[in-house]
Scaffold this active site. Structure first.
Site, mmCIF file in Angstrom:
data_model
loop_
_atom_site.group_PDB
_atom_site.id
_atom_site.type_symbol
_atom_site.label_atom_id
_atom_site.label_comp_id
_atom_site.label_asym_id
_atom_site.label_seq_id
_atom_site.Cartn_x
_atom_site.Cartn_y
_atom_site.Cartn_z
ATOM 1 N N HIS A 111 -1.736 1.651 7.476
ATOM 2 C CA HIS A 111 -2.175 1.355 5.960
ATOM 3 C C HIS A 111 -2.126 2.782 5.332
ATOM 4 O O HIS A 111 -2.407 3.879 6.006
ATOM 5 C CB HIS A 111 -3.559 0.940 5.961
ATOM 6 C CG HIS A 111 -4.124 0.754 4.424
ATOM 7 N ND1 HIS A 111 -3.490 -0.094 3.652
ATOM 8 C CD2 HIS A 111 -5.051 1.239 3.976
ATOM 9 C CE1 HIS A 111 -4.216 -0.273 2.603
ATOM 10 N NE2 HIS A 111 -5.190 0.948 2.594
ATOM 11 N N CYS A 158 0.742 -1.163 -0.176
ATOM 12 C CA CYS A 158 0.111 0.000 -0.102
ATOM 13 C C CYS A 158 0.853 1.128 0.055
ATOM 14 O O CYS A 158 0.315 2.284 -0.498
ATOM 15 C CB CYS A 158 -0.940 0.007 1.182
ATOM 16 S SG CYS A 158 -0.044 0.110 2.801
#
Length: 566
Positions: free
Chosen positions: A371, A97
């Protein structure tokens, strides 16, 4: 430079009606104690009772002799309106990510794709060790642009999706493998820092353009990527005893700003970055003019603003729960005028427009888990959030409540790079020559990198570390031979013009018998005792005239604390 202007009867921070003044200088007014503490930390504690005017910097960084990419063409690309057919997501292969979020922000840089395509050569296209071909292929797949002509890697595969505004997602396997291979600090499948990945990507794109070319180190930094992202930060040091002023310049591809308790906005973080400070007792500066350790005054400022401004908000501290979750407001339009170096030639408009936001999401401020997502403004003016393979539109009012980790701004009026063709005509000065810095003469023999160590003539006046860090071109064999000939002692041996003169000279040079006897009768001198470097160090330490930050007396050109003082 970054201090706010004083308005009579108004607070120096928020310009609300003031109720008190600084008890020391009686010049700056405040509406409450919070504004006074903030103003004190953001520069008033240094300027209180002093003249806040700053002298213009006369020094200039060395300019390249040639530009590898046409500056006029780059300005056209930065100001042109580029069409984008689609907005695709990126598949999270395995904890990628951080790569996906950085790529989406880089794809939104205006004119970057066209500039990279025009910089392609057979040398940098058919090389698997650089990220340029893989990045262009991934960028073409994300935006719907055609691949460049010629021998070029295939476009990354697409993966069908269900839901969201994007029907397909790009699988950037080739680019992920290339980026992980370029950085020794990253490994495939592990969670990495997005800011570090950004630096690796920008530097690898710049190096990939000049691969196979023999250029001066400074000319290598004139690619289209460097002209977009590179800024120059000036560091000024002022000796309070002799008023010696030293100015050094550093090229950066981003600004890294600290989040403090007293900084609530991006402008205040820039104020903290450019406000003056006094070096503490443990970090004193050795003045090149008076040769004393002093608590010098130091100040940073932006000497040359970039066309694409990347800002990192340093949100990570030591510890498992060390992430800083403080909300910091940031404007959609940023002006760097108050943070520029006085006297800089970059005197045009330095207004910026926000187009990319990189966000780090976590739970309980954990630094070991998180994230990354990105929020990007498209060419159609619509803001979209890219969460790996999911792409959703977002209202512009909602982005003001995010806690960004990185911000990307584009300059509204792009600047052109400064080129000096005459800079390549003169050779670099050696370490034995006195050089100037900011109008002052550097001490003879000191490193040209102003690190405080002594330079070496065979390293073009630099010490070993600065020679390696600055990628200085080594001397050729011919230059080394000329240097050795110039440093060799001159031996004069004039032959006699006639045999008679030679004979008389030989007779005159013979000592008389009395002189010979006197020489024989004299006691032979004792051989000189050789003094080792350790003895010199012991003698210097015993005299109490050497400090831990002074050059070691052994002649190693290192600091005493890192040599014999361990």
């Amino acid at each position: 430079m970054s201090m706010r202007n004083i308005v009579d009867g108004r607070c120096a921070r928020c310009y609300q009606p003031a109720t008190s003044k600084c008890s020391k200088c009686k010049q700056r007014a405040y509406c409450n104690a919070n504004c006074q503490r903030k103003d004190w930390q953001l520069g008033h504690k240094f300027n209180c009772g002093r003249d806040a005017d700053h002298d213009a910097v006369a020094s200039r960084p060395e300019a390249p002799s040639v530009a590898l990419f046409d500056p006029t063409r780059l300005t056209e690309l930065l100001t042109a309106k580029h069409e984008q057919a689609q907005f695709e997501g990126l598949v999270n292969i395995r904890n990628t990510c951080y790569i996906n979020s950085v790529l989406q922000c880089m794809v939104a840089v205006p004119g970057l794709y066209e500039a990279l395509v025009e910089s392609l050569t057979p040398a940098n296209t058919n090389t698997s060790s650089v990220a340029l071909p893989a990045f262009l292929a991934c960028m073409a797949a994300l935006t719907g642009r055609p691949l460049p002509e010629g021998d070029f890697p295939a476009a990354p595969p697409l993966s069908a999706l269900q839901g969201g505004t994007a029907s397909m997602a790009v699988v950037p396997m080739n680019l992920v493998g290339c980026l992980v291979q370029l950085s020794t600090e990253m490994s495939f499948g592990s969670q990495e820092d997005a800011h570090e990945l950004y630096q690796v990507l920008v530097r690898s794109l710049s190096k990939g353009i000049v691969i196979g070319q023999v250029l001066r180190p400074l000319n290598k930094e004139t690619t289209a990527v460097d002209q977009m992202f590179t800024s120059i930060v000036a560091s000024q040091l002022l000796c309070p005893k002799c008023n010696y002023r030293a100015v050094s310049f550093e090229r950066q591809i981003d600004l890294q700003l600290e989040i403090e308790e007293y900084t609530d906005s991006l402008e205040e973080m820039l104020e903290a970055f450019t406000c003056p400070e006094r070096l503490d007792a443990a970090n004193k500066y050795k003045c090149h003019q008076c040769a004393q350790l002093v608590r010098a005054h130091k100040q940073l400022s932006v000497f040359q603003a970039p066309n694409i401004l990347a800002i990192q908000l340093k949100r990570f501290r030591l510890g498992r729960h060390g992430r800083v979750g403080k909300f910091v407001s940031y404007p959609s339009n940023l002006n760097l005028k108050n943070f520029m170096t006085p006297g800089t030639p970059d005197s045009g408009s330095v207004e910026y427009e926000l187009f990319g936001i990189l966000i780090h999401l976590t739970v309980q401020n954990l630094t070991t888990f998180g994230h990354y997502v990105s929020v990007v403004k498209g060419v159609d003016g619509q803001w979209r959030i890219f969460d790996d393979d999911q792409v959703q539109p977002i209202e512009s009012d909602a982005i003001d409540q995010t806690t960004p980790y990185m911000l990307f701004y584009r300059r509204k009026s792009p600047r052109s790079i400064t080129v000096d063709p005459a800079s390549e005509a003169g050779g670099p000065a050696t370490g034995d020559e006195a050089s100037t810095d900011g109008g002052n003469t550097r001490a003879t023999g000191l490193c040209r990198g102003d690190c405080g160590f002594y330079g070496s003539p065979d390293k073009r006046g630099y010490c070993s570390k600065c020679f390696k860090d600055n990628n200085i071109v080594p001397m050729s064999e011919a230059e080394l031979a000329d240097l050795a000939a110039a440093s060799a002692p001159e031996v004069v041996n004039e032959p006699s013009s006639t045999p008679q003169a030679a004979e008389s000279s030989a007779v005159a040079s013979q000592p008389t018998a009395a002189a010979s006897a006197a020489v024989v009768d004299q006691p032979k001198p004792k051989p000189a005792t050789r003094t080792s470097s350790s003895d010199n160090v012991k003698a210097a330490v015993g005299s109490g005239k050497i400090g831990r930050n002074d050059p070691c007396p052994c002649g190693s050109a290192r600091k005493y604390k890192k040599c014999h003082g361990k």
